[in-house]
Enzyme design. Sequence first.
Site, PDB file in Angstrom:
ATOM      1  CB  SER A  69      -0.970  -0.060   1.185  1.00 32.77           C
ATOM      2  OG  SER A  69      -2.008   0.877   1.054  1.00 32.77           O
ATOM      3  CG  ASP A  81      -5.861  -3.860  -4.189  1.00 32.43           C
ATOM      4  OD1 ASP A  81      -6.096  -2.960  -3.361  1.00 32.43           O
ATOM      5  OD2 ASP A  81      -4.759  -4.426  -4.283  1.00 32.43           O
ATOM      6  CG  HIS A 108      -5.500  -2.764   0.135  1.00 29.52           C
ATOM      7  ND1 HIS A 108      -4.876  -2.245  -0.976  1.00 29.52           N
ATOM      8  CD2 HIS A 108      -5.004  -2.063   1.200  1.00 29.52           C
ATOM      9  CE1 HIS A 108      -4.045  -1.282  -0.607  1.00 29.52           C
ATOM     10  NE2 HIS A 108      -4.099  -1.158   0.703  1.00 29.52           N
TER      11      HIS A 108
END
Length: 301
Positions: free
Chosen positions: A113, A253, A280
Amino acid sequence: MDDMTLAPTAKGTVEFGDHRTWYRVTGELHDGKPPLVVLHGGPGSTHDYLLNMAGLSRSGWPVVHYDQLGNGGSTHLRGRGADFWTVELFLAELDNLLRRLGIAEEYVLFGQSWGGVLAAAHAADRPAGLRGLVIANAPASYPLWLPELDVLRAALPPGVDATLRRHEAAGTTGSPAYTAAMMVFYQRHVCRRKPLPPELMATFMEINGDPTVYHAMNGPSEFHITGTLRDYSLLDRLPQIDAPTLVISGEYDEVTPAAVRPFHDLVPGARWEIIEGASHLPHLETPERFTEILTQFLDKL
């Protein structure tokens, strides 16, 4: 990679200016394969939700976790404003950690991320010791990503996005109603496991305990980005990356393909894997497939 019982070989803190960065090492540094340094998301998250990455040490890859400044076991600075929390600050912290641990001459980065954004920015400077780069579930450009989040929000069950926007407009994003609506998005696009894994809940609790960095750079939630990163983009720097690169994202995601694709298109030779059934956090949602993809890449290094 699902064994959470692996004990760290070493843990502690290193000085970073007037502050301290907390770290833990699983496996032996300087004993074979280069260490895999794990960069967590947020900004303002902690290492906890990535702890199962320590399982790679079973295959001879030492794994370094750390909490970025302002979070977890590192120095907290609740009084600092948004102008203090910059990408450059966290790049300097990463460089400092690599030097202090004596691994700057040979290492691999795994960024998840926001951590993937940070890892890519680091790699664009072409550090001599970087042997490989893994960018997981990260946007190459926040301006590219923000419209994509609106598309995902619009597809939520009836009334959910309206509730979210009502509280965002009123500045009441700390309310139980906002949190409940937020979790509808999270269960679709952040982590599809039910119940949410305890290591992820530990990270959520850490953010809730001190949201200084998260609010300054990101915003009140994953999909309402009002912080300083909202205009940040790596597009012009990606062609400078020369390390072998693996890009990972999930089928559902929150970081959609449009926001990920520039990593594949602009980083020379980058390989992109989209993991089916995951959102994610594929390392928690589909750990077997995630581990297979990651270990194949690492073994080729």
